[in-house]
Structure formats: C-alpha cells, structure tokens
Design an enzyme around this catalytic site. Sequence first.
Site, PDB file in Angstrom:
ATOM      1  N   LYS A   1     -10.397   8.715   1.896  1.00 17.94           N
ATOM      2  CA  LYS A   1     -11.142   8.364   3.110  1.00 17.94           C
ATOM      3  C   LYS A   1     -12.482   9.090   3.053  1.00 17.94           C
ATOM      4  O   LYS A   1     -12.521  10.299   2.801  1.00 17.94           O
ATOM      5  CB  LYS A   1     -10.375   8.829   4.350  1.00 17.94           C
ATOM      6  CG  LYS A   1      -9.094   8.042   4.581  1.00 17.94           C
ATOM      7  CD  LYS A   1      -9.378   6.726   5.266  1.00 17.94           C
ATOM      8  CE  LYS A   1      -8.080   6.020   5.640  1.00 17.94           C
ATOM      9  NZ  LYS A   1      -8.320   4.716   6.265  1.00 17.94           N
TER      10      LYS A   1
ATOM     11  N   LYS B   1      -3.838  -6.840   5.816  1.00 11.87           N
ATOM     12  CA  LYS B   1      -2.777  -6.268   6.644  1.00 11.87           C
ATOM     13  C   LYS B   1      -2.325  -7.383   7.577  1.00 11.87           C
ATOM     14  O   LYS B   1      -3.087  -7.796   8.454  1.00 11.87           O
ATOM     15  CB  LYS B   1      -3.312  -5.082   7.454  1.00 11.87           C
ATOM     16  CG  LYS B   1      -3.715  -3.906   6.586  1.00 11.87           C
ATOM     17  CD  LYS B   1      -4.389  -2.816   7.380  1.00 11.87           C
ATOM     18  CE  LYS B   1      -4.818  -1.684   6.459  1.00 11.87           C
ATOM     19  NZ  LYS B   1      -5.801  -0.793   7.093  1.00 11.87           N
TER      20      LYS B   1
HETATM   21 MG    MG Z   1      -9.157   0.538   5.324  1.00 10.64          MG
END
Ligand code: MG
Length: 388
Positions: A177, A280
């Site tokens: 991240k 997703k």
């Molecule tokens: Mg992502």
Amino acid sequence: MTQDKIRLTSICLREIELPLIEPFRTATGIVDRRRIILAELREEDGVTAWTECVAEAVPSYTSETVDGAWQALSGWIIPLVLEKTFGHPTDVHAALASWVPDHPMARASIEMGTWALAATRREESLARFLSRSSHLGVSPRKSVATGIAIGMHSDNGKLLDRIETAISEGYRRIKLKVSPQSEMQTIRDVRSAIGTTTKLSVDANGSFSIDDENHLRFLEKLDSLGLAMIEQPLGEEKFEQHAELQRALRTSICLDESISSDASAERMVRLQSGRIVNMKPGRVGGFTEAVAIHDRCRLAEIPLWCGGMLESGIGRAYNVALASLPNFTLPGDISPSSRYWVRDVITEPWQMDSDGMVTVPVERSGIGVEVDRDFVDQILVREATFRS
Ligand code: MG
C-alpha cells in the site's frame, strides 16, 4: 433456463465477529476482529446456500458498512427477493439493481448466493456454473495463483522480514500500500530484496493527483522500479486522468475502486484508462456484472485478478470460483485461511501449496466448502430470519 429458477422461502442473516491473527490499525483504533454478515439462503425444496457480505465495519474502502448493509438487506433487499420467482441468477441481479441501485455489496451477497443455489441444484460446482455463464465458453481452471498485500511498516527490517516470509510461503505477488507520503527508499529496498522472480505491485487507493507536481514525480519514480502494476493511483471517477497518466507511464495501471459496473469497465476500455482490472464481485453488485466485466476485458486484452476484502472462508469460496475464469491470469488476493483467521468458519480451511496455488473445488457441488455451524454460533453477534 427453468433448471436455474430461483424461489427463496427464507433468508437468515447472521453477524459474526471473526478473530484475526494479526490485529490492524484503522482510523478509529486497533481492530482484532472482522465483523462479517453471513446469509443463509433457503428454497422450498430445502436447498440452501451460505453467502457473505464483504462490507466493512467502517466506510473506508467504499461508503458501505456492516450496519448499513444489515439495514439494506433486512429493510429492502430481502423483502424484494423472497417468494418471487426468478428464471436465473442474472434476473435477481437485474431486479435488485433496478430496485436498490446503491448498496452493491449488500445486493451482491444475495445475488451471489443465488448463483450458488442454482449450481447446487445442478449438482455442479459454482466454478463450472460460472464458466458456462461466461460468453467465452471455457472450462474453469483447476487452481488459482495467490498474491499477498502487506501493509507498510514503520520498521524497515520487519517489513523486509515479512516479505521474505511471504515469498518462502509461496506467494506469487507482493503488493504494498502506498501514498504520496510513503518513503520511496522503502519501496526501493523492497524492490531490490524481492529480486525478479516474485512480482511486486503497489496500491495507492486513489491517493495521488496528476495536478500535483510532487505526486507526478513520485509516480515517475515508481515507474522506474519495474513494478507489475500501479493500482488505482487516482480517484475513482478519474477515467480521463488515468488515461493521461497511463500514456505517460511504462508500468500498467490497474483500476480497482473505479470499476463499479460493466459500464465503468466499458469506459475504461474506451478511454484506455489502464491495462489491468482488480475485480471484487461485492463492489460491482455480484457475479452478473463480474462475468460481464470479465468477458468485456478479455475481448479488450485486459487481464483481471481477484481482489480480497478480508473474507471468511465462505466469501473466499466465491472468489476462488470467480478467479477460475480464464481471464483471471494474474495472482489474486486469495490467501489461505491461516493468513487471516485464528480459526475459519468452514470445516476444511483454504490451503495454499508451496507454489502459491489454491485448488478450485471444481468437482464439488455449490461453493465446495462446509460451514462450521458450531463455530458460527460461538462467534455470533446477532441473527434475524426472514420468511415470506
Ligand atoms: Mg486496491
């Protein structure tokens, strides 16, 4: 299509608190349990399917939350599907999307459950049923490659140790991240520690702006590191800006938050806003949209990978089935149960082999896992059953 008819007679919602192996810090404090809504769908003939809503406790990834999803499910979504006859799971999607345009994660939990019900009634795996629903007409793959997302650490040594362990466990791709505040040197250290055999990618969750010179310089430096992709550098609505950035970068841009529907995937393809999609199914309202996006991206030669939302073993079963479709050619966030959970809610936890592969239960009917009902009862927070 009559074989795939859906007529639900009851739905039981359960909220559980599943203990995490590694607690993590959020804006509001340390979290050591994942709040999850499970739904048990039942038809008149006794066929059942368990499914999971991927909404998180706080509205950080999208605006949906566990409490909001519980309200949307019990107040609007479940009353709309009970005792109605649908010809196919795609009809459940169409009805829910028109009646409840928001709450894609809440809608997806029910819609995906109806795919599992239809597969179970056909006595075939969800993976096989999904692959036949793709217009590409192919068989599901028998195992799926797995990557891992690792949070940035204040201690560089600990971060590198964590990554080394992940590589030795077999993970095929490491994802970090990042934000404009990240230490570039840390990312460079990770890059040189990893070598060339394991893929490295970064995920910015939309934290960069192309109107900021410092951000652009940071992205140029990232571009020199030979990354597998830079995920969602800009905001979710920034399709034109992503296209402009993609033209300037050698590294592929992957879109995640931007892809909320097949219409947004069409926009990405048309504008060339990126070269990879993180799929997703909860974010796009379920499998109907997910399969449509899969097929569209395959024709446009845009590969997919399946992202994770810290699902229990039940939600993971749906991700594994989806990731068995042919255009999921990049390692997904499909970790084994032991990555997150002290104990999973299924009787046989998901395993990953030393090559970073998770086996798709293509020969088992439905989602291919058994729910550990005793454990679900132990960690139950609330429960509500809806009947027609
Ligand atoms: Mg992502």
